[in-house]
Design a protein around this motif. Sequence first.
Motif, PDB file in Angstrom:
ATOM      1  N   ARG A  66       0.919   3.774  -3.183  1.00 57.31           N
ATOM      2  CA  ARG A  66       0.521   5.157  -2.935  1.00 57.31           C
ATOM      3  C   ARG A  66       1.593   6.138  -3.399  1.00 57.31           C
ATOM      4  NH1 ARG A  66       1.602   8.439   1.579  1.00 57.31           N
ATOM      5  NH2 ARG A  66       0.094  10.107   1.966  1.00 57.31           N
ATOM      6  N   ASP A  82       0.829  -1.207   0.000  1.00 60.60           N
ATOM      7  CA  ASP A  82       0.000   0.000   0.000  1.00 60.60           C
ATOM      8  C   ASP A  82       0.864   1.258   0.000  1.00 60.60           C
ATOM      9  OD1 ASP A  82      -2.293  -1.487  -0.026  1.00 60.60           O
ATOM     10  OD2 ASP A  82      -2.725  -1.268   2.103  1.00 60.60           O
ATOM     11  N   SER A 141       1.821   6.088  -7.424  1.00 63.01           N
ATOM     12  CA  SER A 141       0.602   6.337  -8.202  1.00 63.01           C
ATOM     13  C   SER A 141       0.476   7.814  -8.562  1.00 63.01           C
ATOM     14  CB  SER A 141      -0.614   5.898  -7.400  1.00 63.01           C
ATOM     15  OG  SER A 141      -0.699   6.619  -6.186  1.00 63.01           O
TER      16      SER A 141
END
Length: 309
Positions: free
Chosen positions: A306, A302, A309
Amino acid sequence: MPRHAREKGPECMYHIMVRSISDTPLLFKNDADKDKFLRLVKKYQEAYLFRVYGYCLMDNHAHLIIDAQGADISRIMHGINQSYAQYFNLKYNRRGHLFQDRFKSKIITDERYLIALSAYIHCNPKDVINFTNKIEKYKYSSLGMYLGSMRDRFAILNRGFILNMFSRNLSKAKKLYWEYICTHNTSEKVIEIAADMEFMDEKADYRSERRVIIRSFTPPEVVDFVKHYIKDYDSNIIVKYTRTNMESKSLSALLLRSVCDMTQKDICSFMGNISQSHAAKLCARGIELLRKKSEYKNIITDFVDRKIS
């Protein structure tokens, strides 16, 4: 004679071989030992996000094809080998080194070499009694998983990367790969690989369409992310003696090791001059949190997703 620096790079894929020292002829004495080694591969895979494209565990050595995905291969293998040696020594009441010298690594340079290497590794069991003519049934090789006849019990294998080189149709790819194994297990290319077990240093690397994680994130980014992820906004991981935020400290230490490529010494300095043994314990506790608490199991992916992205 001084050791040569190991050739490494952020986009490298490696052929890894580990072998037991001469006074310990068996690296794996039974199936339980092989299971333990593969569980450790999975444990460190969860922490470093590397991929495994193939493996074979024999009694006195093991082969792995590892795509480090930007992680430091030395740290990956040091963690796996050290943990397995501690397990082995405790179980069999022995002391001292277990592995022959450092692990051997060779950078995979191109697609043809990768395919031939996987064939060589998967053909290793042909010298084992009862498996000479049925290497696909040897359960400590990934070949059965490639062919779909065995399940990936430890959830460590990515077979799609190599199979897609044969066909985008899975059924056809498995058939073509098995035909390749059957017709190339004595080919000149595979014999060349077998003769190259000294693993001479390579300076090239194999680049493809793989997504490589460039592990250049900063410690403040990690700490801030962990605080928000676990909703522990008041924690201060750089207070040396506090014991009130161990989950935050452990997860932060693990991410600092994994995605910032920090050494234990670096973590010690950042977190308030704690000892290296304390830093190692925090990282180990972080891995256990990933495995035991479902709310944390995806924290590393994650964070990476994150940030890119």
